[in-house]
Design a protein around this motif. Sequence first.
Motif, PDB file in Angstrom:
ATOM      1  N   ASP A  24       0.976  -1.016  -0.150  1.00  0.00           N
ATOM      2  CA  ASP A  24       0.030  -0.080   0.079  1.00  0.00           C
ATOM      3  C   ASP A  24       0.831   1.150   0.058  1.00  0.00           C
ATOM      4  N   ASN A  25       2.077   1.077   0.443  1.00  0.00           N
ATOM      5  CA  ASN A  25       3.052   2.376   0.442  1.00  0.00           C
ATOM      6  C   ASN A  25       3.599   2.298  -0.953  1.00  0.00           C
ATOM      7  N   LEU A  26       3.678   3.617  -1.400  1.00  0.00           N
ATOM      8  CA  LEU A  26       4.162   3.705  -3.042  1.00  0.00           C
ATOM      9  C   LEU A  26       5.661   3.651  -2.902  1.00  0.00           C
ATOM     10  N   ILE A  27       6.199   4.138  -1.816  1.00  0.00           N
ATOM     11  CA  ILE A  27       7.635   4.225  -1.963  1.00  0.00           C
ATOM     12  C   ILE A  27       8.253   2.769  -1.873  1.00  0.00           C
ATOM     13  N   ASP A  28       7.705   2.021  -0.807  1.00  0.00           N
ATOM     14  CA  ASP A  28       7.999   0.591  -0.810  1.00  0.00           C
ATOM     15  C   ASP A  28       7.760  -0.053  -1.710  1.00  0.00           C
ATOM     16  N   ARG A  29       6.572   0.228  -2.529  1.00  0.00           N
ATOM     17  CA  ARG A  29       6.303  -0.692  -3.900  1.00  0.00           C
ATOM     18  C   ARG A  29       7.134  -0.316  -4.915  1.00  0.00           C
ATOM     19  N   ILE A  76       4.792 -11.134  -4.066  1.00  0.00           N
ATOM     20  CA  ILE A  76       5.581 -10.432  -2.703  1.00  0.00           C
ATOM     21  C   ILE A  76       4.579  -9.631  -2.296  1.00  0.00           C
ATOM     22  N   THR A  77       4.371  -9.437  -0.986  1.00  0.00           N
ATOM     23  CA  THR A  77       3.180  -8.619  -0.385  1.00  0.00           C
ATOM     24  C   THR A  77       3.837  -8.331   0.930  1.00  0.00           C
ATOM     25  N   ASP A  78       3.428  -7.070   1.302  1.00  0.00           N
ATOM     26  CA  ASP A  78       3.454  -6.324   2.634  1.00  0.00           C
ATOM     27  C   ASP A  78       2.640  -7.079   3.569  1.00  0.00           C
ATOM     28  N   TYR A  79       2.924  -7.155   4.614  1.00  0.00           N
ATOM     29  CA  TYR A  79       1.972  -7.666   5.577  1.00  0.00           C
ATOM     30  C   TYR A  79       0.735  -6.853   6.193  1.00  0.00           C
ATOM     31  N   SER A 108       7.697  -7.298   6.095  1.00  0.00           N
ATOM     32  CA  SER A 108       6.941  -6.513   7.189  1.00  0.00           C
ATOM     33  C   SER A 108       7.993  -5.632   7.954  1.00  0.00           C
ATOM     34  N   SER A 109       7.801  -4.651   8.155  1.00  0.00           N
ATOM     35  CA  SER A 109       8.860  -4.004   9.002  1.00  0.00           C
ATOM     36  C   SER A 109       8.809  -4.483  10.529  1.00  0.00           C
ATOM     37  N   GLU A 110       7.979  -5.187  10.931  1.00  0.00           N
ATOM     38  CA  GLU A 110       7.877  -5.522  12.503  1.00  0.00           C
ATOM     39  C   GLU A 110       8.317  -7.028  12.387  1.00  0.00           C
ATOM     40  N   ASN A 111       9.464  -6.984  13.388  1.00  0.00           N
ATOM     41  CA  ASN A 111       9.769  -8.474  13.336  1.00  0.00           C
ATOM     42  C   ASN A 111       8.772  -9.013  14.851  1.00  0.00           C
ATOM     43  N   ILE A 112       7.832  -9.951  14.411  1.00  0.00           N
ATOM     44  CA  ILE A 112       6.902 -10.544  15.447  1.00  0.00           C
ATOM     45  C   ILE A 112       6.851 -11.869  15.324  1.00  0.00           C
ATOM     46  N   LYS A 130      11.479  -5.629   6.457  1.00  0.00           N
ATOM     47  CA  LYS A 130      11.488  -4.452   5.654  1.00  0.00           C
ATOM     48  C   LYS A 130      12.765  -3.723   6.408  1.00  0.00           C
ATOM     49  N   PRO A 131      13.521  -2.946   5.687  1.00  0.00           N
ATOM     50  CA  PRO A 131      13.419  -2.639   4.403  1.00  0.00           C
ATOM     51  C   PRO A 131      13.927  -3.739   3.407  1.00  0.00           C
ATOM     52  N   LEU A 132      13.572  -3.955   2.023  1.00  0.00           N
ATOM     53  CA  LEU A 132      13.793  -5.172   1.501  1.00  0.00           C
ATOM     54  C   LEU A 132      15.306  -4.635   0.610  1.00  0.00           C
TER      55      LEU A 132
END
Length: 146
Positions: A24-29, A76-79, A108-112, A130-132
């Motif tokens: 959903d984040n344009l910069i990450d995409r 490849i998808t963001d969580y 994901s940027s969160e390590n859960i 992330k960041p990839l």
Amino acid sequence: MAASSSSNWVMESGDVPHVLAVDDNLIDRKLVEKLLRNSSCKVTTAENGPRALELLGLTSGGQNNMNGRSKVNMIITDYCMPGMTGYELLKKIKESSVMKEVPVVIMSSENIPTRINKCLEEGAQMFILKPLKQSDVRKLTCQLMN
């Protein structure tokens, strides 16, 4: 980076891998798209889970909307995305008889750890923090090619 044990990725030798990148984040995409293109992948992007399902032909209409582009070799998808999480997208893909063999990588940027394990148990090929980085993408494309 965590990976599941199954690695039955199918690539014809000489083919360019086609990856669907969902974030959903344009910069990450754009970053994911650039890193994948640097690794000689063909990339289609989607801004959310419902759009990804639409492109894959997994909506109620059931028509693949890749507009003549080749089938997808990896997703490849963001969580964390509004409306539909990467986990929910993963479940819908794995429920599909047509798409269930396509490897899905979650970012994901969160390590859960519980989230990571849940995704891998549901059939994610890999979970990347992330960041990839280009090295992450190289590992993915190496697996796609073998």
